[in-house]
Design a protein around this motif. Structure first.
Motif, PDB file in Angstrom:
ATOM      1  N   THR A  56       0.829  -1.204   0.000  1.00 36.26           N
ATOM      2  CA  THR A  56       0.000   0.000   0.000  1.00 36.26           C
ATOM      3  C   THR A  56       0.866   1.256   0.000  1.00 36.26           C
ATOM      4  OG1 THR A  56      -1.785  -1.115   1.193  1.00 36.26           O
ATOM      5  CG2 THR A  56      -1.785   1.286   1.245  1.00 36.26           C
ATOM      6  N   LYS A  58       0.387   5.553   0.356  1.00 33.21           N
ATOM      7  CA  LYS A  58      -0.545   6.605   0.743  1.00 33.21           C
ATOM      8  C   LYS A  58      -0.065   7.942   0.187  1.00 33.21           C
ATOM      9  CE  LYS A  58      -1.469   4.189   5.095  1.00 33.21           C
ATOM     10  NZ  LYS A  58      -1.395   4.263   6.568  1.00 33.21           N
ATOM     11  N   LYS A  72      -6.333  14.152   1.450  1.00 36.63           N
ATOM     12  CA  LYS A  72      -5.962  12.967   0.689  1.00 36.63           C
ATOM     13  C   LYS A  72      -5.954  13.302  -0.802  1.00 36.63           C
ATOM     14  CE  LYS A  72      -6.058  10.559   4.520  1.00 36.63           C
ATOM     15  NZ  LYS A  72      -6.542  11.597   5.452  1.00 36.63           N
ATOM     16  N   SER A  74      -6.607  11.999  -4.434  1.00 35.91           N
ATOM     17  CA  SER A  74      -7.261  10.968  -5.236  1.00 35.91           C
ATOM     18  C   SER A  74      -6.936  11.165  -6.712  1.00 35.91           C
ATOM     19  CB  SER A  74      -8.783  11.002  -5.034  1.00 35.91           C
ATOM     20  OG  SER A  74      -9.137  10.560  -3.753  1.00 35.91           O
ATOM     21  N   GLU A  91      -3.815   0.464  -7.435  1.00 41.16           N
ATOM     22  CA  GLU A  91      -5.137   1.024  -7.684  1.00 41.16           C
ATOM     23  C   GLU A  91      -5.662   1.720  -6.427  1.00 41.16           C
ATOM     24  OE1 GLU A  91      -6.359   0.984 -10.640  1.00 41.16           O
ATOM     25  OE2 GLU A  91      -4.908  -0.433 -11.526  1.00 41.16           O
ATOM     26  N   GLU A  92      -6.397   2.814  -6.631  1.00 42.38           N
ATOM     27  CA  GLU A  92      -6.943   3.545  -5.492  1.00 42.38           C
ATOM     28  C   GLU A  92      -8.101   2.767  -4.880  1.00 42.38           C
ATOM     29  OE1 GLU A  92      -8.095   8.124  -4.219  1.00 42.38           O
ATOM     30  OE2 GLU A  92      -8.098   7.560  -6.350  1.00 42.38           O
ATOM     31  N   TYR A  98      -3.551   3.680  -2.176  1.00 39.12           N
ATOM     32  CA  TYR A  98      -3.312   2.960  -3.423  1.00 39.12           C
ATOM     33  C   TYR A  98      -2.698   1.592  -3.097  1.00 39.12           C
ATOM     34  CZ  TYR A  98      -4.154   7.561  -5.376  1.00 39.12           C
ATOM     35  OH  TYR A  98      -4.724   8.772  -5.712  1.00 39.12           O
TER      36      TYR A  98
END
Length: 273
Positions: A56, A58, A72, A74, A91-92, A98
């Motif tokens: 993951t 971020k 955040k 996106s 992928e988000e 992600y």
């Protein structure tokens, strides 16, 4: 396992110091708002005994000092490629989160991070570093600087004739942030290395989540600056101004904050006796 951002760790330290030294009157300074730089928390952890497939990253943005929420980011395009050109897409899965479920970690392999956000492209390159296995733990009741704290230590055997650097983290119920400990083997090559945590409020039954990471020399230096700043005057230059390895491919653009790192890890949960 829960993880805590190094930047959050530093902010908590500032707030604790301020609260301990403050008077009854609360003074809120009128601070200037700087550039809302991108913050990329890209730590690839390969726990021993797992396939390391789920990873993951971020992505957020710096915000005003008194803003309780970190914005955040996106809609970014995120992937990591290895030295042979194989790409692993992230992928988000939630705002600013992600995730990749098919990452293939390999020790001493070189990986490149690619992040496209807000019309800018950021890249960073690092090597996945191995780590020594945790050999055993130890607990004493007369530890710490003053000799009256409960101290928990882990020991791992450093491989001989190979330069290694380690970052240990301790997540405990007595602190709201993660405690970190850096080690190199310049003076202990081929011998046992100790990493420890002590606190006066540790009590029997408390569980410590302990992770030791193998890290690169470059990340060792970066973390040394981060931790040195966090342990110094809370009003000194913050770690946000310490340059990481995530570069903006636009020569006139600002680099992202954070450091792309890949680490083999060993993890234990220790219960205080």
């Amino acid at each position: 396992m829960k993880n805590v951002s190094l930047y959050n760790h530093f902010i908590v330290l500032i707030m604790v110091c301020i609260s301990l030294s403050s008077c009854e009157d609360v003074i809120q300074a009128d601070l200037d708002t700087g550039e809302a730089k991108l913050l990329v928390d890209a730590e690839i952890l390969w726990q021993k005994g797992t396939d390391g497939a789920v990873q993951t990253i971020k992505i957020s943005r710096m915000t005003a000092y008194y803003n309780p929420e970190t914005p955040k980011v996106s809609g970014a395009l995120v992937n990591i490629s290895n030295s042979s050109g194989t790409q692993f897409a992230f992928e988000e899965t939630a705002p600013g989160i992600y995730t990749c479920t098919s990452f293939v970690p390999a020790l001493n392999e070189t990986y490149t991070l690619h992040v496209a956000a807000d019309g800018q492209v950021y890249t960073a390159t690092e090597t996945l570093m191995p780590v020594a296995e945790i050999d055993h733990t130890d607990q004493i009741s007369n530890g710490g600087f003053s000799g009256d704290e409960t101290e928990v230590s882990i020991y791992f055997n450093d491989p001989a004739n190979i330069t290694n650097y380690y970052l240990s983290s301790f997540i405990t119920p007595v602190l709201p942030y993660t405690e970190y400990d850096l080690n190199g083997d310049e003076l202990s090559d081929g011998n046992a290395i100790k990493s420890d945590f002590s606190h006066e409020d540790l009590k029997p039954g408390d569980a410590l989540q302990i992770t030791v990471r193998g890290i690169s020399y470059q990340f060792y230096n970066y973390m040394n600056l981060i931790l040195s700043a966090a342990d110094s005057d809370p009003f000194s230059t913050p770690p946000a101004n310490i340059k990481g390895n995530i570069l903006n491919q636009d020569n006139n653009g600002s680099p992202a904050l954070g450091y792309f790192r890949l680490c083999e890890t060993d993890y234990i949960e220790y219960v205080v006796e």
